[in-house]
Scaffold this motif. Structure first.
Motif, PDB file in Angstrom:
ATOM      1  N   LEU A  25       0.799  -1.224   0.000  1.00 51.74           N
ATOM      2  CA  LEU A  25       0.000   0.000   0.000  1.00 51.74           C
ATOM      3  C   LEU A  25       0.834   1.278   0.000  1.00 51.74           C
ATOM      4  CD1 LEU A  25      -2.887  -1.085   2.394  1.00 51.74           C
ATOM      5  CD2 LEU A  25      -2.973  -0.863  -0.087  1.00 51.74           C
ATOM      6  N   ASP A  26       2.040   1.223   0.563  1.00 52.62           N
ATOM      7  CA  ASP A  26       2.859   2.437   0.605  1.00 52.62           C
ATOM      8  C   ASP A  26       3.827   2.545  -0.575  1.00 52.62           C
ATOM      9  OD1 ASP A  26       1.756   3.787   2.811  1.00 52.62           O
ATOM     10  OD2 ASP A  26       2.710   2.375   4.168  1.00 52.62           O
ATOM     11  N   PHE A  27       3.739   1.588  -1.508  1.00 59.48           N
ATOM     12  CA  PHE A  27       4.503   1.703  -2.760  1.00 59.48           C
ATOM     13  C   PHE A  27       3.662   2.481  -3.771  1.00 59.48           C
ATOM     14  CE2 PHE A  27       7.633  -2.151  -2.842  1.00 59.48           C
ATOM     15  CZ  PHE A  27       8.206  -1.706  -1.659  1.00 59.48           C
ATOM     16  N   SER A  28       4.348   3.075  -4.749  1.00 57.84           N
ATOM     17  CA  SER A  28       3.617   3.781  -5.816  1.00 57.84           C
ATOM     18  C   SER A  28       2.925   2.760  -6.710  1.00 57.84           C
ATOM     19  CB  SER A  28       4.601   4.601  -6.658  1.00 57.84           C
ATOM     20  OG  SER A  28       5.412   3.700  -7.410  1.00 57.84           O
TER      21      SER A  28
ATOM     22  N   GLU B 103       5.430   0.923  -8.923  1.00 52.73           N
ATOM     23  CA  GLU B 103       6.167  -0.170  -8.253  1.00 52.73           C
ATOM     24  C   GLU B 103       5.267  -1.398  -8.080  1.00 52.73           C
ATOM     25  OE1 GLU B 103       9.262   2.373  -5.458  1.00 52.73           O
ATOM     26  OE2 GLU B 103       7.150   2.334  -4.908  1.00 52.73           O
ATOM     27  N   ASN B 104       3.983  -1.160  -7.763  1.00 53.40           N
ATOM     28  CA  ASN B 104       3.056  -2.270  -7.574  1.00 53.40           C
ATOM     29  C   ASN B 104       2.825  -3.067  -8.855  1.00 53.40           C
ATOM     30  OD1 ASN B 104       1.705  -2.763  -4.856  1.00 53.40           O
ATOM     31  ND2 ASN B 104       1.749  -0.523  -4.934  1.00 53.40           N
ATOM     32  N   MET B 105       2.957  -2.409  -9.990  1.00 47.59           N
ATOM     33  CA  MET B 105       2.702  -3.094 -11.264  1.00 47.59           C
ATOM     34  C   MET B 105       3.799  -4.085 -11.649  1.00 47.59           C
ATOM     35  SD  MET B 105      -0.133  -2.210 -11.653  1.00 47.59           S
ATOM     36  CE  MET B 105      -1.332  -1.919 -12.867  1.00 47.59           C
TER      37      MET B 105
ATOM     38  N   THR C 125       1.327   7.872  -7.584  1.00 47.77           N
ATOM     39  CA  THR C 125       0.430   7.900  -6.424  1.00 47.77           C
ATOM     40  C   THR C 125       0.589   6.603  -5.630  1.00 47.77           C
ATOM     41  OG1 THR C 125      -1.142   9.193  -7.714  1.00 47.77           O
ATOM     42  CG2 THR C 125      -2.007   8.119  -5.754  1.00 47.77           C
ATOM     43  N   LYS C 126       0.557   6.717  -4.297  1.00 50.41           N
ATOM     44  CA  LYS C 126       0.637   5.500  -3.465  1.00 50.41           C
ATOM     45  C   LYS C 126      -0.630   4.668  -3.638  1.00 50.41           C
ATOM     46  CE  LYS C 126       3.831   6.809   0.170  1.00 50.41           C
ATOM     47  NZ  LYS C 126       4.042   7.071   1.580  1.00 50.41           N
ATOM     48  N   ALA C 127      -0.464   3.339  -3.620  1.00 50.77           N
ATOM     49  CA  ALA C 127      -1.593   2.428  -3.832  1.00 50.77           C
ATOM     50  C   ALA C 127      -2.698   2.668  -2.804  1.00 50.77           C
ATOM     51  CB  ALA C 127      -1.111   0.985  -3.762  1.00 50.77           C
ATOM     52  N   ARG C 128      -2.331   3.030  -1.569  1.00 54.64           N
ATOM     53  CA  ARG C 128      -3.342   3.144  -0.509  1.00 54.64           C
ATOM     54  C   ARG C 128      -4.342   4.266  -0.782  1.00 54.64           C
ATOM     55  NH1 ARG C 128      -2.623   2.340   4.394  1.00 54.64           N
ATOM     56  NH2 ARG C 128      -0.448   1.727   4.483  1.00 54.64           N
ATOM     57  N   SER C 129      -3.970   5.255  -1.610  1.00 49.47           N
ATOM     58  CA  SER C 129      -4.907   6.371  -1.789  1.00 49.47           C
ATOM     59  C   SER C 129      -5.899   6.141  -2.931  1.00 49.47           C
ATOM     60  CB  SER C 129      -4.150   7.689  -1.963  1.00 49.47           C
ATOM     61  OG  SER C 129      -3.308   7.606  -3.077  1.00 49.47           O
TER      62      SER C 129
ATOM     63  N   GLY D 130     -11.025   1.199  -3.619  1.00 46.65           N
ATOM     64  CA  GLY D 130     -10.934  -0.270  -3.661  1.00 46.65           C
ATOM     65  C   GLY D 130     -11.056  -0.823  -5.068  1.00 46.65           C
ATOM     66  N   GLY D 131     -11.989  -0.264  -5.844  1.00 45.41           N
ATOM     67  CA  GLY D 131     -12.213  -0.764  -7.201  1.00 45.41           C
ATOM     68  C   GLY D 131     -11.012  -0.536  -8.100  1.00 45.41           C
ATOM     69  N   ASN D 132     -10.372   0.612  -7.931  1.00 37.74           N
ATOM     70  CA  ASN D 132      -9.196   0.898  -8.758  1.00 37.74           C
ATOM     71  C   ASN D 132      -7.982   0.088  -8.312  1.00 37.74           C
ATOM     72  OD1 ASN D 132     -10.054   2.800 -10.840  1.00 37.74           O
ATOM     73  ND2 ASN D 132     -10.649   4.069  -9.110  1.00 37.74           N
ATOM     74  N   GLN D 133      -7.886  -0.181  -7.010  1.00 46.08           N
ATOM     75  CA  GLN D 133      -6.820  -1.085  -6.535  1.00 46.08           C
ATOM     76  C   GLN D 133      -7.009  -2.462  -7.175  1.00 46.08           C
ATOM     77  OE1 GLN D 133      -7.348  -0.998  -2.274  1.00 46.08           O
ATOM     78  NE2 GLN D 133      -6.123   0.842  -2.001  1.00 46.08           N
ATOM     79  N   GLN D 134      -8.268  -2.922  -7.216  1.00 42.41           N
ATOM     80  CA  GLN D 134      -8.557  -4.247  -7.762  1.00 42.41           C
ATOM     81  C   GLN D 134      -8.248  -4.303  -9.262  1.00 42.41           C
ATOM     82  OE1 GLN D 134      -8.987  -6.699  -5.996  1.00 42.41           O
ATOM     83  NE2 GLN D 134     -10.375  -8.222  -6.804  1.00 42.41           N
ATOM     84  N   LYS D 135      -8.611  -3.258  -9.988  1.00 40.96           N
ATOM     85  CA  LYS D 135      -8.321  -3.217 -11.434  1.00 40.96           C
ATOM     86  C   LYS D 135      -6.814  -3.286 -11.676  1.00 40.96           C
ATOM     87  CE  LYS D 135     -12.142  -0.564 -13.481  1.00 40.96           C
ATOM     88  NZ  LYS D 135     -12.429   0.736 -14.112  1.00 40.96           N
TER      89      LYS D 135
END
Length: 512
Positions: free
Chosen positions: A351-354, A357-359, A400-404, A407-412
């Motif tokens: 969650l605190d990675f951009s 980075e998460n991709m 942007t950090k993943a946490r911000s 939920g739907g956009n995190q899932q996508k």
């Protein structure tokens, strides 16, 4: 206060964050004894608006009135003093503490110098009975179900004297039975004179429980309607701005050879009890196998065994004929398995990675993303931008950090990353949990597209509509075994429900 005075009135509430107007001049009225649903896509601004009412954020413009009086709610304690309580989507409970300890946290009753647990527990018992919550004041949080934990959150607001309750996506983590019980509790609350704002995007529930619906799209109020004068299709169209089909469009499957074969699998749960008892199943290329079952019948342990996150006691997991039982998560991933996890915060994202980075969480060590032990940020950013565009992930930027994100956009984002791996087997665990109709349609279409490309898809979901609509074949799990198998076109909710409760008399065939 006159009877027609709203208990809460929001006037022209605007809230801006860098790069986004989350709430754009929103006005809303909640009346006594009413359930007012706030409907909108993921990221439409619903939670932001309610976080303003609960004092977690301050509006940039606009005002709030409670019972006709203007108020400034600059922190949650102020909201609580005004009789506002919020049941958050992600519960805010201390796991090792008891129900009573959690409820009185921060306002502990004293007898002289000592904590007066007994009086508090008695009051909690009384409230629990009054509203039909059936909560044991002495139970520890980590020993009770998710549905029960939610009831503790509700009790926490009632104990603090709330008359106005905000429920943020309350059914996202509940089983169908728990959802029915929650609806009963909400009815009881309004019958006792409470007023409820319900944030949700589940149209079935809105039609069932609410009196009024306000629809928000991209931060603006589109409309406020009486529920009795609306229909699911009208609400869905207002919510996403286009016509939404509730049936998944898919042609018949043409399955090939088995990609995944699970034989006689035994796996223990975290308490050391056997959670999978000789489970057998297979998933073929070009098909979606749906696993239906009540939560807690071994689904999580099955996913952990298949992804290398949990230990296999005995049995075999073959992927394209290669044994993968007890292989490392990286080896399993590199063998051609992609995984959309059931808990996106715990296992899907850092969650605190951009976002960029998460991709590349599972591929960062490969070229072109790294060379000679150094990360190639240019390649990482290009990849992230490509996936974010292709899957319409709404984020202010790839930094942007993943946490911000909502939920739907995190899932996508997770789905984009996993599908981009071009896997042979895609494991999708609760892939649409907490998503709105537009996002659900998108995710289900992606799963079917994978199937149509000849991939094997294993879908694990508590949403029976999803299992029946998306699967080509349905296997029912009960107490760690597959107790029957049915075809979606030959079954219904009732039959599946019976099998999920352990009855094989529903015509299911024992799968060998």
């Amino acid at each position: 206060m006159n009877a027609a005075t709203p208990v809460v009135e929001l006037k022209g509430i605007t809230k801006r964050f860098p790069g986004v107007v989350a709430n754009d001049s929103i006005s809303l009225k909640l009346y006594k004894g009413e359930i007012h649903a706030l409907l909108g896509e993921n990221g439409a601004g619903k939670s932001t608006l309610m976080n303003i009412v609960f004092g977690l954020y301050q509006p940039d413009e606009g005002s709030i009135e409670i019972n006709g009086q203007p108020v400034i709610i600059d922190n949650p304690n102020k909201a609580i003093d005004l009789g506002i309580g919020m049941v958050h989507q992600h519960f805010k409970l201390v796991e090792p503490f008891t129900v009573t300890e959690n409820i009185i946290l921060g306002m502990e009753p004293k007898k002289g110098l000592n904590l007066d647990h007994k009086t508090a527990a008695a009051r909690i018992q009384e409230l629990s009975e009054q509203y039909g919550l059936r909560v044991d004041p002495y139970a520890k949080i980590h020993d009770i179900s998710v549905g029960m934990q939610q009831r503790v959150e509700i009790l926490k607001t009632l104990y603090r004297g709330a008359d106005i309750l905000i429920f943020d996506e309350p059914t996202a983590v509940l089983t169908p039975q728990e959802i029915t019980e929650l609806m009963e509790i909400m009815r009881k609350l309004v019958a006792e004179g409470k007023s409820i704002i319900l944030i949700t995007h589940k149209l079935k529930e809105i039609m069932h429980i609410s009196d009024t619906v306000t629809i928000i799209r991209r931060g603006k109020v589109i409309d406020t309607v009486k529920t009795s004068e609306a229909s699911p299709s009208i609400l869905a169209e207002k919510m996403v701005g286009r016509n939404v089909t509730f049936k998944v469009d898919k042609r018949s499957a043409t399955p090939g050879a088995p990609v995944l074969e699970v034989r006689d699998l035994f796996v223990k749960n975290k308490d050391g009890a056997m959670a999978l008892n000789g489970l057998n199943l297979n998933v073929k290329a070009g098909e979606i196998l749906g696993i239906a079952g009540v939560d807690g019948n071994g689904q999580s342990e099955l996913i952990e065994a298949l992804t290398g996150l949990g230990k296999v006691e005995s049995g075999s997991i073959l992927l394209n004929g290669k044994e993968l039982a007890n292989a490392s998560p990286r080896r399993i991933s590199e063998s051609g398995v992609a995984h959309i996890p059931e808990d996106r915060h715990k296992h899907g994202l850092v969650l605190d990675f951009s976002m960029s980075e998460n991709m590349v969480l599972e591929t960062y060590y490969k070229e072109p993303y790294s060379k000679g032990g150094f990360l190639n940020y240019k390649a990482i950013k290009e990849q992230a931008q490509k996936l974010i565009n292709a899957f319409d992930v709404r984020t202010p930027s790839i930094e942007t950090k993943a946490r911000s994100l909502s939920g739907g956009n995190q899932q996508k984002a997770i789905i984009a990353r996993e599908i981009d791996k071009n896997p042979d087997l895609l494991i999708a665990a609760q892939p649409t949990r907490g998503l709105d109709v537009g996002a659900i349609e998108f995710v289900q279409t992606q799963l079917i597209a994978q199937r149509d490309q000849g991939k094997a898809v294993l879908l694990i979901s508590f949403e029976l509509d999803e299992i029946i609509n998306v699967s080509d074949r349905i296997a029912v799990i009960y107490e760690g075994e597959i107790v029957g198998e049915v075809l979606p076109e030959e079954t219904n909710d009732q039959e599946l429900g019976l099998m999920m409760a352990g009855s094989t008399a529903a015509g299911g065939v024992k799968h060998e």
